[in-house]
Design a protein around this motif. Sequence first.
Motif, PDB file in Angstrom:
ATOM      1  N   MET A   1      20.951  -2.598   8.275  1.00  0.00           N
ATOM      2  CA  MET A   1      19.810  -2.908   9.129  1.00  0.00           C
ATOM      3  C   MET A   1      18.595  -3.221   8.259  1.00  0.00           C
ATOM      4  N   THR A   2      17.880  -4.256   8.592  1.00  0.00           N
ATOM      5  CA  THR A   2      16.697  -4.653   7.836  1.00  0.00           C
ATOM      6  C   THR A   2      15.535  -3.713   8.153  1.00  0.00           C
ATOM      7  N   LYS A   3      14.882  -3.250   7.119  1.00  0.00           N
ATOM      8  CA  LYS A   3      13.683  -2.434   7.292  1.00  0.00           C
ATOM      9  C   LYS A   3      12.501  -3.366   7.502  1.00  0.00           C
ATOM     10  N   HIS A   4      11.460  -2.843   8.079  1.00  0.00           N
ATOM     11  CA  HIS A   4      10.273  -3.632   8.384  1.00  0.00           C
ATOM     12  C   HIS A   4       9.509  -3.998   7.114  1.00  0.00           C
ATOM     13  N   LEU A   5       8.995  -5.212   7.060  1.00  0.00           N
ATOM     14  CA  LEU A   5       8.240  -5.717   5.918  1.00  0.00           C
ATOM     15  C   LEU A   5       6.785  -5.915   6.341  1.00  0.00           C
ATOM     16  N   ILE A   6       5.862  -5.447   5.490  1.00  0.00           N
ATOM     17  CA  ILE A   6       4.430  -5.569   5.762  1.00  0.00           C
ATOM     18  C   ILE A   6       3.752  -6.243   4.580  1.00  0.00           C
ATOM     19  N   LEU A   7       2.916  -7.223   4.860  1.00  0.00           N
ATOM     20  CA  LEU A   7       2.060  -7.844   3.859  1.00  0.00           C
ATOM     21  C   LEU A   7       0.677  -7.212   3.993  1.00  0.00           C
ATOM     22  N   ALA A   8       0.255  -6.501   2.948  1.00  0.00           N
ATOM     23  CA  ALA A   8      -1.040  -5.805   2.965  1.00  0.00           C
ATOM     24  C   ALA A   8      -2.118  -6.727   2.404  1.00  0.00           C
ATOM     25  N   SER A   9      -2.272  -7.880   3.039  1.00  0.00           N
ATOM     26  CA  SER A   9      -3.229  -8.878   2.563  1.00  0.00           C
ATOM     27  C   SER A   9      -3.647  -9.768   3.718  1.00  0.00           C
ATOM     28  N   GLY A  10      -4.915 -10.123   3.752  1.00  0.00           N
ATOM     29  CA  GLY A  10      -5.411 -11.044   4.765  1.00  0.00           C
ATOM     30  C   GLY A  10      -5.367 -12.492   4.309  1.00  0.00           C
ATOM     31  N   SER A  11      -4.788 -12.741   3.146  1.00  0.00           N
ATOM     32  CA  SER A  11      -4.750 -14.097   2.595  1.00  0.00           C
ATOM     33  C   SER A  11      -3.845 -14.998   3.426  1.00  0.00           C
ATOM     34  N   PRO A  12      -4.401 -16.062   3.993  1.00  0.00           N
ATOM     35  CA  PRO A  12      -3.551 -16.983   4.742  1.00  0.00           C
ATOM     36  C   PRO A  12      -2.517 -17.669   3.854  1.00  0.00           C
ATOM     37  N   THR A  26       4.917  -8.324   9.148  1.00  0.00           N
ATOM     38  CA  THR A  26       3.644  -8.093   9.822  1.00  0.00           C
ATOM     39  C   THR A  26       2.545  -8.090   8.767  1.00  0.00           C
ATOM     40  N   VAL A  27       1.373  -8.563   9.134  1.00  0.00           N
ATOM     41  CA  VAL A  27       0.212  -8.504   8.242  1.00  0.00           C
ATOM     42  C   VAL A  27      -0.664  -7.338   8.675  1.00  0.00           C
ATOM     43  N   ILE A  28      -0.933  -6.450   7.738  1.00  0.00           N
ATOM     44  CA  ILE A  28      -1.881  -5.357   7.952  1.00  0.00           C
ATOM     45  C   ILE A  28      -2.829  -5.390   6.758  1.00  0.00           C
ATOM     46  N   VAL A  29      -4.045  -5.802   7.000  1.00  0.00           N
ATOM     47  CA  VAL A  29      -4.993  -6.015   5.905  1.00  0.00           C
ATOM     48  C   VAL A  29      -5.482  -4.675   5.354  1.00  0.00           C
ATOM     49  N   SER A  30      -5.416  -4.567   4.041  1.00  0.00           N
ATOM     50  CA  SER A  30      -5.941  -3.404   3.339  1.00  0.00           C
ATOM     51  C   SER A  30      -7.406  -3.680   3.013  1.00  0.00           C
ATOM     52  N   ASP A  31      -8.258  -2.719   3.263  1.00  0.00           N
ATOM     53  CA  ASP A  31      -9.690  -2.949   3.037  1.00  0.00           C
ATOM     54  C   ASP A  31     -10.219  -2.152   1.843  1.00  0.00           C
ATOM     55  N   ALA A  58       0.706   1.597   2.905  1.00  0.00           N
ATOM     56  CA  ALA A  58       1.990   2.321   2.887  1.00  0.00           C
ATOM     57  C   ALA A  58       1.861   3.773   3.321  1.00  0.00           C
ATOM     58  N   LYS A  59       0.674   4.354   3.182  1.00  0.00           N
ATOM     59  CA  LYS A  59       0.474   5.744   3.623  1.00  0.00           C
ATOM     60  C   LYS A  59       0.869   5.923   5.078  1.00  0.00           C
ATOM     61  N   SER A  60       0.617   4.912   5.884  1.00  0.00           N
ATOM     62  CA  SER A  60       0.916   4.996   7.322  1.00  0.00           C
ATOM     63  C   SER A  60       2.268   4.392   7.688  1.00  0.00           C
ATOM     64  N   TYR A  61       2.943   3.753   6.734  1.00  0.00           N
ATOM     65  CA  TYR A  61       4.199   3.053   7.034  1.00  0.00           C
ATOM     66  C   TYR A  61       5.223   3.301   5.927  1.00  0.00           C
ATOM     67  N   ARG A  62       5.598   4.564   5.728  1.00  0.00           N
ATOM     68  CA  ARG A  62       6.470   4.939   4.608  1.00  0.00           C
ATOM     69  C   ARG A  62       7.875   4.350   4.700  1.00  0.00           C
ATOM     70  N   GLU A  63       8.347   4.050   5.880  1.00  0.00           N
ATOM     71  CA  GLU A  63       9.697   3.495   6.031  1.00  0.00           C
ATOM     72  C   GLU A  63       9.735   1.985   5.818  1.00  0.00           C
ATOM     73  N   SER A  64       8.581   1.356   5.763  1.00  0.00           N
ATOM     74  CA  SER A  64       8.502  -0.099   5.611  1.00  0.00           C
ATOM     75  C   SER A  64       8.415  -0.489   4.137  1.00  0.00           C
ATOM     76  N   TYR A  65       8.701  -1.752   3.873  1.00  0.00           N
ATOM     77  CA  TYR A  65       8.448  -2.350   2.570  1.00  0.00           C
ATOM     78  C   TYR A  65       7.055  -2.955   2.661  1.00  0.00           C
ATOM     79  N   VAL A  66       6.149  -2.496   1.807  1.00  0.00           N
ATOM     80  CA  VAL A  66       4.766  -2.958   1.856  1.00  0.00           C
ATOM     81  C   VAL A  66       4.455  -3.731   0.571  1.00  0.00           C
ATOM     82  N   ILE A  67       3.968  -4.958   0.748  1.00  0.00           N
ATOM     83  CA  ILE A  67       3.610  -5.814  -0.384  1.00  0.00           C
ATOM     84  C   ILE A  67       2.093  -5.920  -0.480  1.00  0.00           C
ATOM     85  N   GLY A  68       1.553  -5.551  -1.633  1.00  0.00           N
ATOM     86  CA  GLY A  68       0.145  -5.775  -1.944  1.00  0.00           C
ATOM     87  C   GLY A  68       0.073  -6.788  -3.077  1.00  0.00           C
TER      88      GLY A  68
END
Length: 189
Positions: A1-12, A26-31, A58-68
């Motif tokens: 099963m694919t785990k959720h992927l998050i891009l921690a950037s607002g860069s288009p 999903t995009v979740i912008v880190s500030d 990633a603090k709030s989404y430990r099961e996801s793959y988070v890219i910064g």
Amino acid sequence: MTKHLILASGSPRRKELLEHLQLDFTVIVSDIDEAFDSTLTPSATVMSLAFQKASHVAKSYRESYVIGADTIVVYRDQLLGKPKSEEEAISMLTMLSGETHEVLTGVSILHGDQKCTFAERTNVTFWSLTKKEIYDYVKTGEPMDKAGAYGIQGLGSLLVKEIQGDYFSVVGLPIARTMRELRHLGLSK
């Protein structure tokens, strides 16, 4: 099963590059504060900023793959981030005119207790630019949210004579290496 992927950037641009890979993310912008730490090397700076962005989300989404990710331009040991004014953009582009500079993109991928952080370096050489070319480019507004005051994927491509390295790293995300590292950490497409 694919785990959720998050891009921690607002860069288009980073969002667009990930979309090309046909990944569900999903995009979740880190500030975080993107201030440069003058005690770090340029590579360590971009890796640190990328890690801070990823870990903030990633603090709030430990099961996801988070890219910064973070990108800077380096010319003669001077780090060039995003210009704060048109005058600063003109100054940066004047400095880079006819010269070769480095573009460094740091990437940090976090998944649970797993971490992969790296930096890609690409050399970019500009044509010799006239004052009018620089002024006209700055007036387009494109340079204002880009490290080194140009976007290679847009009108800034007209400034570039040559690159040595990963084009996509200059855009903001070295996608081939990023995808390899995601797979290494267990992400299945």
